[in-house]
Design an enzyme around this catalytic site. Structure first.
Site, PDB file in Angstrom:
ATOM      1  N   HIS A  88       0.862  -1.189   0.000  1.00 35.76           N
ATOM      2  CA  HIS A  88       0.000   0.000   0.000  1.00 35.76           C
ATOM      3  C   HIS A  88       0.895   1.234   0.000  1.00 35.76           C
ATOM      4  O   HIS A  88       1.397   1.664   1.041  1.00 35.76           O
ATOM      5  CB  HIS A  88      -0.952  -0.054   1.201  1.00 35.76           C
ATOM      6  CG  HIS A  88      -1.888  -1.219   1.110  1.00 35.76           C
ATOM      7  ND1 HIS A  88      -3.143  -1.113   0.550  1.00 35.76           N
ATOM      8  CD2 HIS A  88      -1.723  -2.518   1.418  1.00 35.76           C
ATOM      9  CE1 HIS A  88      -3.710  -2.310   0.549  1.00 35.76           C
ATOM     10  NE2 HIS A  88      -2.881  -3.177   1.076  1.00 35.76           N
ATOM     11  N   ARG A  99      19.379  -4.808  10.136  1.00 35.29           N
ATOM     12  CA  ARG A  99      20.799  -4.437  10.028  1.00 35.29           C
ATOM     13  C   ARG A  99      21.305  -3.870  11.353  1.00 35.29           C
ATOM     14  O   ARG A  99      22.486  -3.933  11.643  1.00 35.29           O
ATOM     15  CB  ARG A  99      21.012  -3.378   8.936  1.00 35.29           C
ATOM     16  CG  ARG A  99      20.658  -3.852   7.559  1.00 35.29           C
ATOM     17  CD  ARG A  99      21.034  -2.805   6.536  1.00 35.29           C
ATOM     18  NE  ARG A  99      22.477  -2.736   6.392  1.00 35.29           N
ATOM     19  CZ  ARG A  99      23.107  -1.762   5.734  1.00 35.29           C
ATOM     20  NH1 ARG A  99      22.422  -0.785   5.182  1.00 35.29           N
ATOM     21  NH2 ARG A  99      24.412  -1.774   5.626  1.00 35.29           N
ATOM     22  N   ARG A 195      -8.242  -4.986   2.601  1.00 33.36           N
ATOM     23  CA  ARG A 195      -7.737  -5.933   3.605  1.00 33.36           C
ATOM     24  C   ARG A 195      -8.801  -6.429   4.579  1.00 33.36           C
ATOM     25  O   ARG A 195      -8.511  -7.278   5.416  1.00 33.36           O
ATOM     26  CB  ARG A 195      -6.558  -5.316   4.360  1.00 33.36           C
ATOM     27  CG  ARG A 195      -5.384  -4.968   3.442  1.00 33.36           C
ATOM     28  CD  ARG A 195      -4.883  -6.156   2.618  1.00 33.36           C
ATOM     29  NE  ARG A 195      -3.772  -5.780   1.738  1.00 33.36           N
ATOM     30  CZ  ARG A 195      -3.127  -6.640   0.961  1.00 33.36           C
ATOM     31  NH1 ARG A 195      -3.474  -7.930   0.933  1.00 33.36           N
ATOM     32  NH2 ARG A 195      -2.146  -6.234   0.177  1.00 33.36           N
TER      33      ARG A 195
HETATM   34  C1  LIG Z   1      -6.497 -10.259  -1.843  1.00 34.41           C
HETATM   35  C2  LIG Z   1      -5.246  -9.693  -2.422  1.00 34.41           C
HETATM   36  C3  LIG Z   1      -4.391 -10.488  -3.136  1.00 34.41           C
HETATM   37  C4  LIG Z   1      -3.221  -9.972  -3.703  1.00 34.41           C
HETATM   38  N1  LIG Z   1      -2.388 -10.798  -4.383  1.00 34.41           N
HETATM   39  C5  LIG Z   1      -1.227 -10.318  -4.893  1.00 34.41           C
HETATM   40  C6  LIG Z   1      -0.325 -11.150  -5.625  1.00 34.41           C
HETATM   41  O1  LIG Z   1      -0.568 -12.340  -5.793  1.00 34.41           O
HETATM   42  N2  LIG Z   1       0.827 -10.616  -6.098  1.00 34.41           N
HETATM   43  C7  LIG Z   1       1.124  -9.278  -5.949  1.00 34.41           C
HETATM   44  O2  LIG Z   1       2.165  -8.840  -6.433  1.00 34.41           O
HETATM   45  N3  LIG Z   1       0.276  -8.450  -5.294  1.00 34.41           N
HETATM   46  C8  LIG Z   1      -0.870  -8.927  -4.746  1.00 34.41           C
HETATM   47  N4  LIG Z   1      -1.706  -8.094  -4.059  1.00 34.41           N
HETATM   48  C9  LIG Z   1      -1.317  -6.677  -3.887  1.00 34.41           C
HETATM   49  C10 LIG Z   1      -2.121  -5.763  -4.832  1.00 34.41           C
HETATM   50  O3  LIG Z   1      -1.810  -6.042  -6.178  1.00 34.41           O
HETATM   51  C11 LIG Z   1      -1.828  -4.284  -4.513  1.00 34.41           C
HETATM   52  O4  LIG Z   1      -0.457  -4.036  -4.747  1.00 34.41           O
HETATM   53  C12 LIG Z   1      -2.149  -3.923  -3.076  1.00 34.41           C
HETATM   54  O5  LIG Z   1      -3.413  -4.399  -2.697  1.00 34.41           O
HETATM   55  C13 LIG Z   1      -2.098  -2.411  -2.891  1.00 34.41           C
HETATM   56  O6  LIG Z   1      -3.186  -1.858  -3.551  1.00 34.41           O
HETATM   57  P1  LIG Z   1      -3.118  -0.442  -4.265  1.00 34.41           P
HETATM   58  O7  LIG Z   1      -2.085  -0.439  -5.330  1.00 34.41           O
HETATM   59  O8  LIG Z   1      -4.529  -0.081  -4.639  1.00 34.41           O
HETATM   60  O9  LIG Z   1      -2.676   0.473  -3.020  1.00 34.41           O
HETATM   61  P2  LIG Z   1      -1.722   1.743  -2.985  1.00 34.41           P
HETATM   62  O10 LIG Z   1      -0.351   1.384  -3.353  1.00 34.41           O
HETATM   63  O11 LIG Z   1      -1.936   2.324  -1.609  1.00 34.41           O
HETATM   64  O12 LIG Z   1      -2.280   2.716  -4.063  1.00 34.41           O
HETATM   65  C14 LIG Z   1      -3.575   3.296  -3.937  1.00 34.41           C
HETATM   66  C15 LIG Z   1      -4.027   3.737  -5.299  1.00 34.41           C
HETATM   67  O13 LIG Z   1      -3.130   4.754  -5.756  1.00 34.41           O
HETATM   68  C16 LIG Z   1      -2.933   4.598  -7.167  1.00 34.41           C
HETATM   69  N5  LIG Z   1      -1.509   4.312  -7.413  1.00 34.41           N
HETATM   70  C17 LIG Z   1      -0.526   4.223  -6.479  1.00 34.41           C
HETATM   71  N6  LIG Z   1       0.652   4.020  -7.073  1.00 34.41           N
HETATM   72  C18 LIG Z   1       0.419   3.955  -8.393  1.00 34.41           C
HETATM   73  C19 LIG Z   1       1.229   3.739  -9.529  1.00 34.41           C
HETATM   74  N7  LIG Z   1       2.537   3.564  -9.447  1.00 34.41           N
HETATM   75  N8  LIG Z   1       0.649   3.743 -10.749  1.00 34.41           N
HETATM   76  C20 LIG Z   1      -0.683   3.915 -10.886  1.00 34.41           C
HETATM   77  N9  LIG Z   1      -1.526   4.119  -9.839  1.00 34.41           N
HETATM   78  C21 LIG Z   1      -0.987   4.143  -8.619  1.00 34.41           C
HETATM   79  C22 LIG Z   1      -3.820   3.442  -7.617  1.00 34.41           C
HETATM   80  O14 LIG Z   1      -5.067   3.975  -7.999  1.00 34.41           O
HETATM   81  C23 LIG Z   1      -3.997   2.637  -6.352  1.00 34.41           C
HETATM   82  O15 LIG Z   1      -5.177   1.851  -6.330  1.00 34.41           O
HETATM   83  C24 LIG Z   1      -2.894  -8.592  -3.507  1.00 34.41           C
HETATM   84  C25 LIG Z   1      -3.770  -7.785  -2.791  1.00 34.41           C
HETATM   85  C26 LIG Z   1      -4.923  -8.313  -2.233  1.00 34.41           C
HETATM   86  C27 LIG Z   1      -5.841  -7.417  -1.441  1.00 34.41           C
END
Ligand SMILES: Cc1cc2nc3c(=O)[nH]c(=O)nc-3n(C[C@H](O)[C@H](O)[C@H](O)COP(=O)(O)OP(=O)(O)OC[C@H]3O[C@@H](n4cnc5c(N)ncnc54)[C@H](O)[C@@H]3O)c2cc1C
Length: 233
Positions: A88, A99, A195
């Protein structure tokens, strides 16, 4: 700035504590009302008007007023939970460093019930095939033995003079670590939406529930509006 919250137990050795929060329900309303009225007006004394406005904002996805509030939590959790948490990107983190520190000593041991539970029937998340309590007890013992051995190796490597940053490489993912995590209220709700969902892993859901409870204390109307909309109970 609100006072610290209590230290809440999570999982077997984990914990969560509200360290600080900023803003309150009326701050959400003040930020929203500048759109219409301008100025630096105080919050209104009417809790009912604020409640109606906050519910309207949440429903309309007018979320930026919620960004004027926020909170910092202390979290003690298994490394695999922190690894999911750190995905997140809208939160700020500081974590115990392997470390500089050698305080890793506790590990998460799932309960027999947890080992048996298939978390999700309709997705690949959390699939397991442990048949019953006997198998689960055996699995639990295996995890325990492995962790005890790994910790022993960790300390023996340190005693041999291996650096902390390398000795830690033998530690398993269920060892407890600690961090501070800070986000604004809107980003906490995004975290909670992902979550607290059924397909999130049981362990991180336990922390999400504790976060929701703590935030509801400080932002009863703001978090109440999202909890009602999202069915968080
Ligand atoms: C049930 C579950 C299973 C999952 N399984 C996996 C898995 O198998 N493998 C894996 O790698 N991950 C997995 N994840 C992680 C998931 O892919 C996300 O990385 C994680 O939930 C964070 O979500 P987010 O990117 O919305 O949150 P944040 O990083 O807090 O971002 C919030 C929002 O900001 C925007 N944002 C932030 N950064 C960027 C960016 N660089 N580019 C574009 N928009 C951006 C997007 O709109 C994003 O939704 C899982 C998550 C869940 C809940």
């Amino acid at each position: 700035m609100e006072a610290e919250g209590p230290l809440v137990s999570v999982l077997d050795h984990g914990a969560l504590k509200l360290i600080q929060s900023y803003g309150d329900d009326s701050m959400i309303c003040r930020a929203a009302r500048v759109s219409v009225d301008g100025g630096v007006r105080e919050g209104t004394p009417s809790k009912e008007r604020d409640r109606v406005l906050i519910r309207y904002l949440a429903k309309q996805h007018h979320t930026s007023p919620f960004e004027h509030c926020g909170a910092t939590f202390y979290v003690k959790a298994p490394i695999f939970v922190l690894r999911q948490w750190h995905r997140h990107r809208t939160q700020s983190y500081n974590e115990l460093s392997g470390r500089y520190s050698t305080t890793f000593g506790e590990y998460y041991l799932p309960t027999v019930e947890r080992l048996i539970t298939e978390q999700s029937q309709d997705s690949r998340q959390g699939q397991g095939r442990v048949k019953g309590p006997e198998e689960a007890l055996m699995a639990r013992e295996k995890i325990r033995e492995h962790c005890e051995k790994a910790l022993e190796e960790y300390h023996s490597l340190l005693e041999m003079g291996v650096s902390r940053e390398l000795a830690r490489s033998v530690l398993p993912l269920n060892v407890y670590s600690e961090m501070y995590a800070t986000a604004n209220l809107w980003n906490w709700t995004r975290f909670l939406k992902l979550r607290l969902a059924q397909d999130a892993q049981f362990e991180i859901r336990a922390y999400a529930k504790a976060i929701l409870a703590a935030l509801r204390e400080v932002f009863p109307t703001g978090m109440g509006a999202f909890a009602e909309m999202e069915g968080w109970g």
